[in-house]
Write an enzyme that holds these catalytic residues in place. Structure first.
Site, PDB file in Angstrom:
ATOM      1  N   ASP A 225     -16.191 -31.481 -11.386  1.00 43.61           N
ATOM      2  CA  ASP A 225     -16.034 -32.822 -11.913  1.00 43.61           C
ATOM      3  C   ASP A 225     -14.936 -32.847 -12.982  1.00 43.61           C
ATOM      4  O   ASP A 225     -14.867 -31.943 -13.832  1.00 43.61           O
ATOM      5  CB  ASP A 225     -17.363 -33.279 -12.518  1.00 43.61           C
ATOM      6  CG  ASP A 225     -17.296 -34.646 -13.161  1.00 43.61           C
ATOM      7  OD1 ASP A 225     -17.084 -35.629 -12.426  1.00 43.61           O
ATOM      8  OD2 ASP A 225     -17.443 -34.725 -14.392  1.00 43.61           O
TER       9      ASP A 225
ATOM     10  N   GLU B   4     -11.973 -32.213  -8.501  1.00 42.69           N
ATOM     11  CA  GLU B   4     -11.714 -33.636  -8.698  1.00 42.69           C
ATOM     12  C   GLU B   4     -10.495 -33.663  -9.624  1.00 42.69           C
ATOM     13  O   GLU B   4     -10.635 -33.436 -10.841  1.00 42.69           O
ATOM     14  CB  GLU B   4     -12.900 -34.331  -9.350  1.00 42.69           C
ATOM     15  CG  GLU B   4     -12.654 -35.828  -9.523  1.00 42.69           C
ATOM     16  CD  GLU B   4     -13.745 -36.527 -10.326  1.00 42.69           C
ATOM     17  OE1 GLU B   4     -14.020 -37.707 -10.030  1.00 42.69           O
ATOM     18  OE2 GLU B   4     -14.314 -35.899 -11.247  1.00 42.69           O
TER      19      GLU B   4
END
Length: 710
Positions: free
Chosen positions: A342, A378
């Site tokens: 993330d 990401e």
């Protein structure tokens, strides 16, 4: 109680069958107490007197799995200098393998007094916070082996443990929403039949719901608020939280592996649940604030590139060690097969800028364990220069946000997007080829947890996040969505037909694109979140997958038709290597292959080869792509030449039906195998036969796929 010196490594609580070794790092601490917690609320304190390289440690014979514990740190409390030690706060072990209980957000869990934030808070937090747990590391993995599915055979399925399983009618109620549900044959059967090869789980590291959401009657549903990087989230356990969550998670991994499905974790190493300077003191802040967090020029405050209040200090060797130890633990002890990072740009901020040469990437590259699993970035964060799609090192794959944006734009009718659509369809060579990566570096997706579901993407122009309690100000306002003429729910049969066609167009495009496709859970059923594009705080039927029941009619029948089409597209891709090439197209004939045709060719709807003017025409919204199954340049595992059927992909993103000419000189006879204008998306039987030069009328906004056998 006997207290032996113990060892500095491994950090955390390590049970060996006779007792437990405890080790914790803190450079700031003057003294650390290990507190063993008892069910009557009392605690036994043991000072960790042995210290080596700022690691304090002890071995306690007879301390068994299930024992709850925490730390109390005696040291400086001086926020102006970046120090926030306070022995009144029971601290979680950063290396705890399990955590018990929940935080009730009493004032005592904060380091300051509510009525005077400058005043130190010496209220005891132990009755109001979570506890670390000693776990049993032994588990019968039987013959478990990692599936090790190659990227070119991978189909990712992003899912939430609770959201995927909470409403499944085939699951016993007592295991719904838990790790045990993931291991249930009904869930695994669905994944296998769908063609999924990897389950990408939204955060399962122990997380907390912050005070603001609790006060609003909401929850941290998504889980991007980690407090324990080694501990499976305890609320997803059906068996208990005294270490049972570890056994249950391992059981789920073992069952998924048996079915050939990999397990990939969405991990949040960029920040912790302790928030900004007004946040609670739960673990890292009280142990050694300056070693774990990026502090601002004024050390009372935190540098935040994540939008959550803090960022971990990626130039601290202890922070880097913790992250690498965590990654290795989940691979070696928990048997997971990879990670999706993330806000991965934050991990590359060793100093201010995102840096491909940061220490974190160096550590991952040379690590013999972590470097061998799937690593998915990401590739952005909210800091300056944070959007880094295409810029991660060669070992990494990336969520391709440019793929998502381009495909959405094309199907909603944006002009002058055809050229970029061609690049995204063929693996985004403009992003990945120059640094030695291949099409498989591109994780292609149209939807994910963050944003509209697939159905909402074609049903809403605007977000509808009122339920989140933020005045609809939260969430992305520019979604590249189109409601097909009517906002939200409708009974208009023409609008509903168009929405169904658009959903099939997105799934078809995704599965026909080079790269690695990712589906979001429930999109195979066309689930809706009623226009909420930021459901991070919605733990309810709004976010849980509504599993359709055969024969119930209405929306359930529509959902099952969507499921059948999605399965068909996934298996079409899996059956044909021409859709999952490991090298970029050459755009010319390939030496040593079966024919003299180019490995790829582009045509206008009239059957003419595309020119530069055709690509750049603002009005152009249609094209034909020829994929030559006889010109696959990469060899098979044993060096053999790979051959496949050839395909013509016809895309009509125009708002009116168009006549397409089947190109000549690229195959005499074809059959229609996909037509998204049909409610089922696939012609029955062998499909319509067409010949070179024939004319096909494509419905507005539809895809037709023609196949020519070898």
């Amino acid at each position: 109680m006997q207290v032996w010196p113990g060892q500095t490594y491994p950090l955390g609580a390590t049970y060996d069958g006779a007792g437990t070794n405890f080790a914790v790092f803190s450079e700031a601490a003057e003294r650390i107490e290990l507190c063993l917690l008892h069910d009557d609320g009392s605690e036994t304190s043991v000072e960790l007197r042995e210290t080596d390289a700022f690691v304090r440690h002890a071995y306690l014979p007879g301390v068994m799995p299930g024992q709850r514990y925490g730390f109390r740190v005696h040291g400086p409390y001086d926020p102006a200098q970046g120090h926030r030690c306070n022995s009144a706060k029971l601290l979680l072990d950063p290396y705890a393998k399990a955590m018990s209980g929940a935080i009730d957000w009493d004032e005592s869990v904060y380091g300051y007094r509510f009525e005077d934030p400058q005043a130190r808070n010496d209220l005891d937090s132990a009755p109001h916070t979570m506890a670390s747990v000693v776990v049993n590391p032994f588990f019968d993995w039987a013959s478990d082996r990692p599936p090790r599915v190659d990227y070119h055979r991978t189909v990712l399925y992003e899912a939430h443990v609770k959201g995927l399983t909470m409403l499944h009618p085939g699951l016993p109620e007592e295991i719904r929403g838990t790790y045990a549900a993931l291991a249930h044959p009904a869930v695994i059967e669905h994944l296998v039949e769908l063609g999924v090869t990897a389950l990408e789980l939204m955060p399962v590291h122990q997380f907390v719901t912050d005070n603001r959401l609790v006060d609003a009657g909401l929850a941290n549903y998504w889980g991007y608020n980690t407090i324990g990087f080694f501990a499976p989230h305890n609320a997803y356990s059906s068996m208990g939280d005294r270490g049972q969550q570890v056994l249950e998670f391992k059981t789920a991994v073992r069952a998924l592996h048996t079915a050939g499905i990999e397990v990939i974790l969405d991990v949040v190493y960029n920040h912790t649940a302790e928030g900004n300077h007004m946040g609670p003191t739960l673990s890292f802040r009280g142990l050694d604030n300056a070693s774990y967090y990026r502090l601002a020029d004024d050390p009372r405050y935190y540098t935040d590139t994540t939008g959550t209040g803090n960022s971990l200090l990626m130039r601290s060797p202890h922070t880097l060690q913790m992250i690498m130890d965590s990654l290795r633990y989940w691979v070696t002890d928990m048997h997971v097969d990879g990670f999706r990072f993330d806000l991965a740009s934050t991990l590359a901020r060793q100093f201010h800028e995102v840096d491909r040469l940061s220490s974190f990437f160096d550590l991952v590259q040379q690590d013999p364990v972590v470097s061998q699993v799937k690593l998915i970035a990401e590739p952005w964060d909210v800091g300056e220069g944070g959007y880094q799609v295409g810029n991660f090192p060669a070992l990494w794959t990336e969520w391709n946000g440019k793929y998502r944006d381009t495909v959405r734009d094309v199907w909603r009718g944006e002009p002058a997007r055809l050229a970029e659509f061609g690049s995204r369809l063929t693996g985004s060579s403009d992003l990945y080829k120059d640094d030695g990566r291949r099409p498989l570096a591109s994780i292609n997706f149209v939807t994910c947890h963050d944003g509209f579901t697939l159905r909402d993407l074609v049903s809403y122009n605007d977000k509808h996040n009122e339920a989140n309690g933020e005045g609809n100000r939260d969430g992305e306002s520019f979604n590249r969505s189109w409601n097909c003429g009517d906002e939200g729910e409708t009974d208009d049969p023409e609008v509903l037909a168009l929405r169904g066609r658009q959903m099939r167009n997105f799934v078809a495009t995704l599965m026909l694109s080079q790269g690695v496709p990712m589906l979001a859970h429930g999109d195979e059923f066309g689930r809706t979140q009623r226009g909420n594009n930021n459901t991070y705080c919605q733990d309810s039927e709004l976010t849980w997958v509504p599993w359709p029941k055969p024969g119930d009619g209405g929306q359930d029948d529509e959902a099952l038709r969507m499921l059948d089409f999605t399965r068909t597209m996934v298996w079409l891709r899996r059956d044909h290597p021409v859709f999952r090439r490991r090298r970029f197209f050459h755009g010319r004939p390939v030496e040593g292959t079966h024919d003299d045709l180019s490995d790829i060719a582009w045509f206008t709807p009239e059957g003419d080869e595309m020119t530069q003017r055709d690509w750049q025409a603002a009005h152009a919204r249609a094209l034909v792509v020829f994929l030559n199954g006889h010109a696959i340049s990469e060899p098979g595992q044993r060096g053999e030449q790979i051959t496949d059927d050839s395909f013509l992909l016809m895309f009509n993103a125009a708002p009116e039906e168009l006549e397409f000419v089947v190109p000549v000189n690229h195959g005499k006879e074809w059959q229609v195998v996909v037509d998204t204008a049909r409610a089922d998306g696939v012609p029955p039987g062998s499909g319509r036969k067409v010949r070179a030069g024939d004319r096909l009328t494509l419905t507005d906004r539809s895809v037709v796929v023609l196949q020519r056998p070898m």
